[in-house]
Write a protein that holds these residues in place. Sequence first.
Motif, PDB file in Angstrom:
ATOM      1  N   LEU A  86     -15.802  17.835  -1.276  1.00  0.00           N
ATOM      2  CA  LEU A  86     -15.546  16.409  -1.498  1.00  0.00           C
ATOM      3  C   LEU A  86     -14.047  16.109  -1.522  1.00  0.00           C
ATOM      4  CD1 LEU A  86     -18.188  15.590  -4.265  1.00  0.00           C
ATOM      5  CD2 LEU A  86     -18.205  14.732  -1.918  1.00  0.00           C
ATOM      6  N   TYR A  87     -13.274  16.979  -2.172  1.00  0.00           N
ATOM      7  CA  TYR A  87     -11.836  16.747  -2.291  1.00  0.00           C
ATOM      8  C   TYR A  87     -11.128  16.889  -0.947  1.00  0.00           C
ATOM      9  CZ  TYR A  87     -11.982  16.578  -7.413  1.00  0.00           C
ATOM     10  OH  TYR A  87     -12.217  16.203  -8.711  1.00  0.00           O
ATOM     11  N   PHE A  88     -11.500  17.895  -0.176  1.00  0.00           N
ATOM     12  CA  PHE A  88     -10.894  18.035   1.154  1.00  0.00           C
ATOM     13  C   PHE A  88     -11.230  16.821   2.024  1.00  0.00           C
ATOM     14  CE2 PHE A  88     -10.196  22.767   0.761  1.00  0.00           C
ATOM     15  CZ  PHE A  88      -8.859  22.728   1.111  1.00  0.00           C
ATOM     16  N   ASN A  89     -12.467  16.348   1.948  1.00  0.00           N
ATOM     17  CA  ASN A  89     -12.863  15.170   2.720  1.00  0.00           C
ATOM     18  C   ASN A  89     -12.098  13.933   2.265  1.00  0.00           C
ATOM     19  OD1 ASN A  89     -14.701  16.471   4.373  1.00  0.00           O
ATOM     20  ND2 ASN A  89     -16.434  16.100   3.006  1.00  0.00           N
ATOM     21  N   PHE A  90     -11.899  13.806   0.952  1.00  0.00           N
ATOM     22  CA  PHE A  90     -11.145  12.671   0.415  1.00  0.00           C
ATOM     23  C   PHE A  90      -9.720  12.653   0.967  1.00  0.00           C
ATOM     24  CE2 PHE A  90      -8.058  11.136  -2.691  1.00  0.00           C
ATOM     25  CZ  PHE A  90      -8.502   9.839  -2.892  1.00  0.00           C
ATOM     26  N   VAL A  91      -9.056  13.793   0.945  1.00  0.00           N
ATOM     27  CA  VAL A  91      -7.681  13.873   1.447  1.00  0.00           C
ATOM     28  C   VAL A  91      -7.629  13.580   2.947  1.00  0.00           C
ATOM     29  CG1 VAL A  91      -5.703  15.409   1.815  1.00  0.00           C
ATOM     30  CG2 VAL A  91      -6.939  15.447  -0.368  1.00  0.00           C
ATOM     31  N   GLU A  92      -8.584  14.136   3.679  1.00  0.00           N
ATOM     32  CA  GLU A  92      -8.631  13.896   5.129  1.00  0.00           C
ATOM     33  C   GLU A  92      -8.859  12.418   5.428  1.00  0.00           C
ATOM     34  OE1 GLU A  92     -10.943  15.633   9.112  1.00  0.00           O
ATOM     35  OE2 GLU A  92     -11.804  15.961   7.124  1.00  0.00           O
ATOM     36  N   ASN A  93      -9.797  11.792   4.722  1.00  0.00           N
ATOM     37  CA  ASN A  93     -10.076  10.375   4.944  1.00  0.00           C
ATOM     38  C   ASN A  93      -8.894   9.501   4.528  1.00  0.00           C
ATOM     39  OD1 ASN A  93     -12.702  10.608   6.010  1.00  0.00           O
ATOM     40  ND2 ASN A  93     -13.579  10.842   3.971  1.00  0.00           N
ATOM     41  N   SER A  94      -8.208   9.887   3.469  1.00  0.00           N
ATOM     42  CA  SER A  94      -7.035   9.136   3.023  1.00  0.00           C
ATOM     43  C   SER A  94      -5.962   9.140   4.099  1.00  0.00           C
ATOM     44  CB  SER A  94      -6.482   9.735   1.727  1.00  0.00           C
ATOM     45  OG  SER A  94      -7.396   9.596   0.661  1.00  0.00           O
ATOM     46  N   ASN A  95      -5.715  10.298   4.670  1.00  0.00           N
ATOM     47  CA  ASN A  95      -4.704  10.395   5.724  1.00  0.00           C
ATOM     48  C   ASN A  95      -5.101   9.605   6.972  1.00  0.00           C
ATOM     49  OD1 ASN A  95      -2.528  12.082   4.678  1.00  0.00           O
ATOM     50  ND2 ASN A  95      -4.020  13.727   4.601  1.00  0.00           N
ATOM     51  N   LEU A 131       0.830  -1.202   0.000  1.00  0.00           N
ATOM     52  CA  LEU A 131       0.000   0.000   0.000  1.00  0.00           C
ATOM     53  C   LEU A 131       0.868   1.256   0.000  1.00  0.00           C
ATOM     54  CD1 LEU A 131      -2.852   1.254   0.194  1.00  0.00           C
ATOM     55  CD2 LEU A 131      -2.564   1.245   2.684  1.00  0.00           C
ATOM     56  N   LYS A 132       0.613   2.127  -0.995  1.00  0.00           N
ATOM     57  CA  LYS A 132       1.356   3.388  -1.098  1.00  0.00           C
ATOM     58  C   LYS A 132       0.466   4.611  -0.929  1.00  0.00           C
ATOM     59  CE  LYS A 132       5.276   1.408  -1.865  1.00  0.00           C
ATOM     60  NZ  LYS A 132       6.354   1.456  -0.829  1.00  0.00           N
ATOM     61  N   GLY A 133      -0.853   4.429  -0.982  1.00  0.00           N
ATOM     62  CA  GLY A 133      -1.731   5.570  -0.818  1.00  0.00           C
ATOM     63  C   GLY A 133      -3.111   5.336  -1.396  1.00  0.00           C
ATOM     64  N   PHE A 134      -3.735   6.419  -1.872  1.00  0.00           N
ATOM     65  CA  PHE A 134      -5.138   6.364  -2.266  1.00  0.00           C
ATOM     66  C   PHE A 134      -5.369   7.193  -3.528  1.00  0.00           C
ATOM     67  CE2 PHE A 134      -4.606   5.827   2.231  1.00  0.00           C
ATOM     68  CZ  PHE A 134      -5.341   4.673   2.502  1.00  0.00           C
ATOM     69  N   MET A 135      -6.355   6.770  -4.311  1.00  0.00           N
ATOM     70  CA  MET A 135      -6.701   7.459  -5.552  1.00  0.00           C
ATOM     71  C   MET A 135      -8.176   7.782  -5.568  1.00  0.00           C
ATOM     72  SD  MET A 135      -8.137   6.971  -8.864  1.00  0.00           S
ATOM     73  CE  MET A 135      -7.765   5.562  -9.904  1.00  0.00           C
ATOM     74  N   GLY A 136      -8.521   8.904  -6.197  1.00  0.00           N
ATOM     75  CA  GLY A 136      -9.912   9.264  -6.332  1.00  0.00           C
ATOM     76  C   GLY A 136     -10.186   9.966  -7.650  1.00  0.00           C
ATOM     77  N   ILE A 137     -11.403   9.782  -8.164  1.00  0.00           N
ATOM     78  CA  ILE A 137     -11.858  10.454  -9.380  1.00  0.00           C
ATOM     79  C   ILE A 137     -13.097  11.263  -9.030  1.00  0.00           C
ATOM     80  CG2 ILE A 137     -12.669  10.174 -11.754  1.00  0.00           C
ATOM     81  CD1 ILE A 137     -11.266   7.465 -11.822  1.00  0.00           C
ATOM     82  N   GLY A 138     -13.010  12.550  -9.244  1.00  0.00           N
ATOM     83  CA  GLY A 138     -14.124  13.421  -8.909  1.00  0.00           C
ATOM     84  C   GLY A 138     -15.258  13.320  -9.906  1.00  0.00           C
ATOM     85  N   PRO A 139     -16.455  13.728  -9.522  1.00  0.00           N
ATOM     86  CA  PRO A 139     -17.600  13.729 -10.441  1.00  0.00           C
ATOM     87  C   PRO A 139     -17.340  14.620 -11.647  1.00  0.00           C
ATOM     88  CG  PRO A 139     -18.285  14.148  -8.167  1.00  0.00           C
ATOM     89  CD  PRO A 139     -16.799  14.249  -8.191  1.00  0.00           C
ATOM     90  N   ALA A 140     -17.906  14.252 -12.786  1.00  0.00           N
ATOM     91  CA  ALA A 140     -17.694  15.032 -14.014  1.00  0.00           C
ATOM     92  C   ALA A 140     -18.317  16.417 -13.898  1.00  0.00           C
ATOM     93  CB  ALA A 140     -18.265  14.279 -15.212  1.00  0.00           C
ATOM     94  N   GLU A 141     -19.546  16.473 -13.413  1.00  0.00           N
ATOM     95  CA  GLU A 141     -20.231  17.760 -13.312  1.00  0.00           C
ATOM     96  C   GLU A 141     -20.771  17.935 -11.898  1.00  0.00           C
ATOM     97  OE1 GLU A 141     -23.191  18.197 -16.290  1.00  0.00           O
ATOM     98  OE2 GLU A 141     -21.834  17.738 -17.948  1.00  0.00           O
ATOM     99  N   ILE A 142     -20.281  18.985 -11.256  1.00  0.00           N
ATOM    100  CA  ILE A 142     -20.718  19.256  -9.891  1.00  0.00           C
ATOM    101  C   ILE A 142     -20.359  20.693  -9.548  1.00  0.00           C
ATOM    102  CG2 ILE A 142     -18.563  18.537  -8.770  1.00  0.00           C
ATOM    103  CD1 ILE A 142     -20.256  17.229  -6.577  1.00  0.00           C
ATOM    104  N   ASP A 143     -21.114  21.287  -8.667  1.00  0.00           N
ATOM    105  CA  ASP A 143     -20.846  22.634  -8.205  1.00  0.00           C
ATOM    106  C   ASP A 143     -19.431  22.729  -7.631  1.00  0.00           C
ATOM    107  OD1 ASP A 143     -21.035  24.338  -5.383  1.00  0.00           O
ATOM    108  OD2 ASP A 143     -21.910  25.365  -7.107  1.00  0.00           O
ATOM    109  N   TYR A 144     -18.740  23.839  -7.920  1.00  0.00           N
ATOM    110  CA  TYR A 144     -17.341  24.005  -7.506  1.00  0.00           C
ATOM    111  C   TYR A 144     -17.155  23.846  -5.997  1.00  0.00           C
ATOM    112  CZ  TYR A 144     -12.899  26.265  -6.405  1.00  0.00           C
ATOM    113  OH  TYR A 144     -11.646  26.540  -5.903  1.00  0.00           O
TER     114      TYR A 144
END
Length: 237
Positions: free
Chosen positions: A179-188, A160-173
Amino acid sequence: MSEFLKNNIMDIKNKINLLCIKYKRKPTDIELIAVSKFHEANKIQEAYSNGLTHFGENYIQEWQKKSDFLSPILSDLKWHIIGHIQNNKAKFINDKVHCLQSLDSLSLAKEIEKKSQLDLKLNILIQLQIDMNDLNKSGIQIEKTNELLDFISQSKKLSLKGFMGIGPAEIDYLKRKDLYFNFVENSNKLWNLYYNNPINQKPIISLGMSSDYELAIECGSTMLRMGTAIFGDRIKS
């Protein structure tokens, strides 16, 4: 074509450096992956000659053809598998893969353990689901990672070296940013649980593509997967 690629790569690297200044990040902490799916091998050679060594492919069959041709020529080329892998394709995973970024299920991990052609441990990123409402993206739900992490900890073939994520194609900025901040926090959090308070170890966080890499850098990504910004539009073969 070489000037086109050269200028694109220089432009992207300059923009990354400026964004790192803006968001108080270190440019050396961010790896650029050139997503080369549907692009010919000669384009990969050109990108390589302009300083890129990490390349991402989505499909096993396409990667195999390019790897067989290019790996003997470009000795330090590093292949990343970034697309969803069906369990029956696990047998084709071998030591030419530098990193599998799209490990998204316990069943796939078990198939790789049983059937892959690996002599060395495979670097892997767990693909986490960023948005439960985005039905078009693969990824394991964070709540279901415990069994997968337990399996990896005992694996003879997976590292295990880390985590990957793909954001939604269309979503409010602002929603994407949340979502991205939560992804990074959960990854850590998952990384610290897995490695039990690691010393001098940080996870790879593969987040951000050509359309959203500034936000990804702001939120804490350490690896960007960029295709269109480097190679131009894809022509599907």
